[in-house]
Design a protein around this motif. Structure first.
Motif, PDB file in Angstrom:
ATOM      1  N   TRP A 124       3.625  -7.596  -5.270  1.00 30.83           N
ATOM      2  CA  TRP A 124       4.409  -6.739  -4.390  1.00 30.83           C
ATOM      3  C   TRP A 124       5.809  -6.565  -4.958  1.00 30.83           C
ATOM      4  CZ3 TRP A 124       2.871  -4.159  -0.003  1.00 30.83           C
ATOM      5  CH2 TRP A 124       1.655  -4.536   0.576  1.00 30.83           C
ATOM      6  N   ARG A 171      -2.203 -10.404  -5.678  1.00 31.66           N
ATOM      7  CA  ARG A 171      -1.514  -9.157  -5.357  1.00 31.66           C
ATOM      8  C   ARG A 171      -0.051  -9.268  -5.759  1.00 31.66           C
ATOM      9  NH1 ARG A 171      -2.909  -9.201   0.820  1.00 31.66           N
ATOM     10  NH2 ARG A 171      -3.056 -11.429   0.290  1.00 31.66           N
ATOM     11  N   PRO A 226       7.486  -4.828   2.768  1.00 26.95           N
ATOM     12  CA  PRO A 226       6.159  -4.218   2.551  1.00 26.95           C
ATOM     13  C   PRO A 226       4.989  -5.145   2.875  1.00 26.95           C
ATOM     14  CG  PRO A 226       7.287  -4.642   0.471  1.00 26.95           C
ATOM     15  CD  PRO A 226       8.291  -4.842   1.543  1.00 26.95           C
ATOM     16  N   GLN A 232       6.010   1.184  -0.587  1.00 29.07           N
ATOM     17  CA  GLN A 232       5.407   0.241  -1.525  1.00 29.07           C
ATOM     18  C   GLN A 232       3.970  -0.106  -1.146  1.00 29.07           C
ATOM     19  OE1 GLN A 232       6.951  -0.554  -4.450  1.00 29.07           O
ATOM     20  NE2 GLN A 232       8.302   1.023  -3.575  1.00 29.07           N
ATOM     21  N   GLN A 233       3.139  -0.246  -2.184  1.00 27.85           N
ATOM     22  CA  GLN A 233       1.754  -0.678  -2.056  1.00 27.85           C
ATOM     23  C   GLN A 233       1.502  -1.803  -3.054  1.00 27.85           C
ATOM     24  OE1 GLN A 233      -0.406   0.305   0.242  1.00 27.85           O
ATOM     25  NE2 GLN A 233       1.086   1.775   1.113  1.00 27.85           N
TER      26      GLN A 233
END
Length: 718
Positions: free
Chosen positions: A454, A452, A405, A212-213
C-alpha cells in the motif's frame, strides 16, 4: 474442771494440723513476682532477634567457616596458595568474595511491562525482549469477539451520509472537533516559528489516499516473508498455549483457535479479560518460565535454586501486585533469592546519577518520580494510565480520518497490531520540520494471503498523535477501568482492615485534576515544608510569630476528644441548638476514599504532571527544585519519539519561565536505549557486593514468614 489445752492439741483435735511431708503440690517451677519498681525487657529491641536480619549474618558466617575449612584441607594435602599473605587474609575476611552470590552469571534481572518483558543475566550487556503475552486455546480469537467489532471502534453512520465522508464520521463528533482544533493549533505554532504552511495540505492528502489501491506481491518475490507459528493438524496434538513472539505469529483462523491474553495492562493486573485469579497467576508464571527457558537457556526450573533474581516493580505499586509476583518467583519458579527494586531508582543506577526526575513513558502507563540520594521521594510518585499504545491507537484513528487507504485495519488482528506499531515507530515525530506531506509505503503480510503493498500520504497525524501525551483528552479511556477490583481485591491492613496501598501527594493532585476538582497549584515556597529554610522564609515566620504575640489570645482549649465520642457541645447547659451525635469511623472513611479513587482514571497532561512531581519532590526547597529541573531523564519506549525531549523542554519553560536556564531534559547517557535503562540499572544493583545488603529475600525465609518479610527487606517504605 477441764484443764487448758495447748495450741497443738487444739489443731490436732480439730483436724487443722498439717500432716504432709512438706512436698510441693506441682513440679512446675514457680516464678516470683516482678519488682514493679525496676524492670525492663529487650524483646525485639535488637536486630539479632529478627529472622530477617539474623539469617543473612548466619549465612555469611557459615560461608566464612566453610571457606576456612576448605583452605585448611587444601593446605593439608600439600596445596600451595597462589596469593600472598595479604591476599589470603582479604579473601578470607570478605564473605562476598567467598560466596557464590557474587557470580553475575547466576544473577537474573526481570523487568515486566504491559507490552514487553525484558529479561537477562547479570553478564549480558542488553536484555532479551519478549512480548508479555500468552495465547491459549479458546472458542474464538480476539478479533472474532464482539461480532468482529474492530479496533479502533467505528461508530454506525446513517445511510444518508455519502461514502466519501464516512471516515470523518466514524469516531464521533467529539473526536473530530478535537482533531481539527489540534490541527489549527499546530498551524498557528508553525507560523509563529516562521515555517511555511500550505493551506491545502489536508486536501492533497485526502485526495491522494482516496485513489490508492493495493499492489499484490507474489510469495516468491517477497524476501521478508513472515514465519507463522505452525499448528499441528490434529487438535489433540496442538499445545495448550504459546508465549512471546510465537503467540503473536499464530494465524487468527487457526484450528483450534487461540486467544491472546495480556496479564499486565496499564501497569496493573488485567482484570478486564480475566475472571479467575488462579488463571492470571498461572499465565504470568508460564510467561516467565518459558522466557527463562527460551531466552536464557535454563532448561530445568530446579536449576533456579542457585540463581538470584532482581525484580523491577513500579514506583507507585499495589501491594497485591508485588506479593503475588514475589510468590511466583520463589514458590513457582524456585529462585534462591529475590530482591525488589523500584523502576525510577533502578533508572538512576543505570544512568549513573544520584538525583534526578525520572519520566518513564511505557506502553500503557507513564510513571514520574523524583529520586534523591538513592531513594524515591514518596510524595513525588505519579502513575498515569496512558502511554505509547494510546499514541498508536490515536495515530491510526487520525490516519483513518484522513482516508487512510487500508481502511480495514483492525488492531485486534495480530498482524495489523504489529504493522501499526511499526508505522508509529517509523513516522512519529515532534519535530516541526517533519510536518509536511510525505509518502508512506508499507506491506501487509497476512497468513494464507498474498502480500499487499500500500501507498499512503500523511501530513500532521504523526505529530498530533504524539501530542496526545500533552492533550490526553484525545485518547480513548473508555475501557481502562473495566473490571477493576473484580478479580484481585484491594490490599488491606491485617489489624484494622483499612486500605494500605501506598499513596502520594502528587498522585492525589492528579486525581483531583482528573475528577475536575479545583486543586490549588503547589507552590515551592508555601504548602510543603522545606528541608532547609531560606532567609526570607525565616523572616516571614518570625514576623508571623511577632504578630501572634501582639494579638490578645483567648483561653487555652482542652485536649481534643477521642474519635468516636459524641460532640461535647451538646451537653453544655443553656445550649439551645441541638446538634446530632457525630461518630467518625476512620477505617470506613479510608475505605470510602480508596473506593472513590478507584473510580477515577489518573490522567493528566505530561508537562503538568512533571511539574506536580517536581513541586512535591523538592518539598519547598528552591535549590533542590533547581537540581531536579536540571536532571529530567526521559526513558521508556514511548520516549523514542523524535524530538520529544526538546518539545517537552520547551513546554516546561513556557510553564516555568523563571527556571528557564535550569530546565534540561536529557536522554539516557552513553547512548543507551531508553527502553532498557531500567533493566540495566537492576543489573548494576544486583552485581554490587552482597556483603551488608539486607534486601535479598531467601526462599527459606519466605517459606517461614511469607510476605511479612517485606517490611524489613525492602529498601523503600513498605
Amino acid at each position: 474442771m477441764v484443764g487448758k489445752k495447748s495450741g497443738r492439741a487444739q489443731l490436732r483435735e480439730e483436724g487443722l494440723a498439717r500432716t504432709d511431708n512438706n512436698l510441693d503440690l506441682t513440679t512446675w517451677p514457680q516464678v516470683n513476682m516482678i519488682n514493679q519498681k525496676n524492670y525492663y525487657t529487650e524483646f525485639l529491641k535488637r536486630e539479632e532477634q529478627f529472622l530477617a536480619f539474623r539469617a543473612p549474618a548466619e549465612e555469611a558466617t557459615a560461608r566464612m567457616v566453610q571457606a576456612a575449612r576448605d583452605k585448611d584441607r587444601a593446605l593439608a594435602f600439600g596445596a600451595t596458595p597462589e596469593t600472598g599473605e595479604q591476599g589470603e587474609e582479604d579473601a578470607t575476611d570478605d564473605p562476598a568474595a567467598l560466596s557464590s552470590d557474587a557470580d553475575p552469571s547466576k544473577l537474573v534481572i526481570i523487568h515486566p511491562g504491559s507490552q514487553n518483558l525484558r529479561i537477562g543475566f547479570g553478564t549480558d550487556a542488553l536484555p532479551k525482549t519478549v512480548p508479555m503475552v500468552i495465547a491459549r486455546r479458546w472458542k474464538q480469537a480476539e478479533c472474532e469477539e464482539g461480532d468482529g467489532e474492530p479496533s479502533p471502534k467505528r461508530q454506525k453512520v446513517e445511510d444518508s451520509v455519502p461514502a466519501s465522508a464516512l471516515p470523518e464520521k466514524w469516531f464521533g463528533e467529539d473526536f473530530a472537533n478535537q482533531y481539527q482544533a489540534m490541527c489549527s493549533e499546530l498551524r498557528t505554532r508553525m507560523r509563529n516559528n516562521k515555517m511555511r504552511v500550505l493551506p491545502n495540505n489536508k486536501e492533497l492528502v485526502v485526495n491522494w489516499n482516496r485513489r490508492q489501491q493495493p499492489k499484490y506481491v507474489d510469495e516468491h518475490n517477497d524476501s521478508n516473508q513472515v514465519d507463522w507459528t505452525e499448528i499441528p493438524a490434529s487438535a489433540k496434538e496442538a499445545p495448550d498455549f504459546f508465549t512471546g513472539h510465537q503467540a503473536l505469529r499464530i494465524p487468527e483462523l487457526s484450528n483450534p483457535r487461540y486467544k491472546l491474553f495480556w496479564p499486565v495492562q496499564n501497569g496493573v493486573f488485567n482484570e478486564r479479560d480475566y475472571t479467575s485469579r488462579n488463571q492470571l497467576y498461572h499465565d504470568i508464571s508460564k510467561i516467565l518460565e518459558e522466557a527463562l527457558k527460551s531466552q536464557l537457556g535454563i532448561a530445568k526450573v530446579k536449576d533456579l535454586a542457585n540463581h538470584r533474581c532482581v525484580f523491577i516493580i513500579p514506583d507507585l505499586y499495589e501491594r497485591n501486585y508485588v506479593t503475588m509476583l514475589l510468590d511466583i518467583l520463589i514458590r513457582d519458579l524456585g529462585f534462591g533469592k529475590v530482591c525488589l527494586q523500584q523502576e525510577s531508582l533502578s533508572a538512576t543506577f543505570g544512568a549513573g546519577t544520584g538525583a534526578a526526575c525520572v519520566v518513564d513513558i511505557g506502553a500503557q502507563k507513564t510513571s514520574i518520580c523524583c529520586v534523591d540520594e538513592g531513594m524515591c521521594v514518596e510524595d513525588s510518585r505519579i502513575n498515569l494510565k496512558m502511554g505509547g499504545w494510546d499514541v498508536t491507537e490515536t495515530f491510526i484513528k487520525m490516519m483513518l480520518f484522513d482516508h487512510f487507504p487500508y481502511a480495514d485495519i483492525n488492531l485486534k488482528r495480530r498482524y495489523d497490531f504489529i504493522l501499526a506499531e511499526e508505522l508509529k515507530q517509523e513516522h512519529s515525530s515532534m519535530e516541526y520540520g517533519d510536518v509536511y506531506v510525505k509518502l508512506v509505503e508499507f506491506y501487509i503480510r497476512a497468513p494464507g494471503q498474498d502480500t499487499r503493498k500500500w501507498s499512503a500520504k500523511t501530513y500532521d497525524a504523526p505529530w498530533l498523535s504524539a501530542m496526545g501525551l500533552f492533550k490526553p483528552s484525545i485518547f480513548d479511556h473508555s475501557r481502562k477501568l473495566l473490571g477493576f477490583r473484580n478479580v484481585i481485591p484491594r490490599s488491606v491492613d491485617i489489624y484494622d482492615g483499612s486500605p494500605n496501598d501506598p499513596v502520594s501527594g502528587a498522585q492525589q493532585a492528579v486525581m483531583d485534576y482528573a475528577s475536575g476538582k479545583s486543586s490549588t497549584q503547589v507552590s515551592t515556597n508555601n504548602l510543603l515544608p522545606a528541608s532547609t529554610p531560606s532567609r526570607s522564609q525565616t523572616q516571614t515566620l518570625l514576623s508571623r510569630l511577632n504578630e501572634a504575640e501582639a494579638t490578645p489570645r483567648s483561653s487555652v482549649a482542652g485536649s481534643p476528644v477521642p474519635e468516636g465520642t459524641p460532640n461535647p457541645d451538646m451537653d453544655v447547659p443553656g445550649n439551645d441548638t441541638e446538634q446530632p451525635l457525630v461518630f467518625r469511623d476512620p477505617v470506613l472513611e479510608k475505605t470510602k476514599a480508596a473506593a472513590e479513587r478507584d473510580k477515577i482514571l489518573p490522567v493528566m497532561p505530561l508537562d503538568e504532571a512533571i511539574l506536580q512531581s517536581l513541586d512535591y519532590g523538592a518539598r519547598g526547597d528552591d535549590r533542590k527544585l533547581r537540581d531536579f529541573f536540571g536532571g529530567i531523564i526521559l526513558i521508556g519506549g514511548g520516549s523514542k519519539t523524535r524530538a520529544l525531549g526538546t518539545f517537552l523542554e520547551a513546554r516546561l519553560r513556557e510553564l516555568r519561565p523563571f527556571y528557564g536556564k535550569e530546565i534540561l531534559v536529557v536522554p539516557p547517557p552513553r547512548e543507551f536505549d531508553p527502553q532498557v535503562i531500567v533493566w540495566k540499572g537492576g543489573s548494576v544493583f544486583g552485581r554490587l557486593s552482597s556483603h551488608g545488603n539486607d534486601s535479598w529475600i531467601s526462599r527459606a525465609e519466605y517459606n517461614m514468614l511469607g510476605s511479612r518479610l517485606l517490611t524489613h527487606k525492602c529498601m523503600f517504605a513498605w
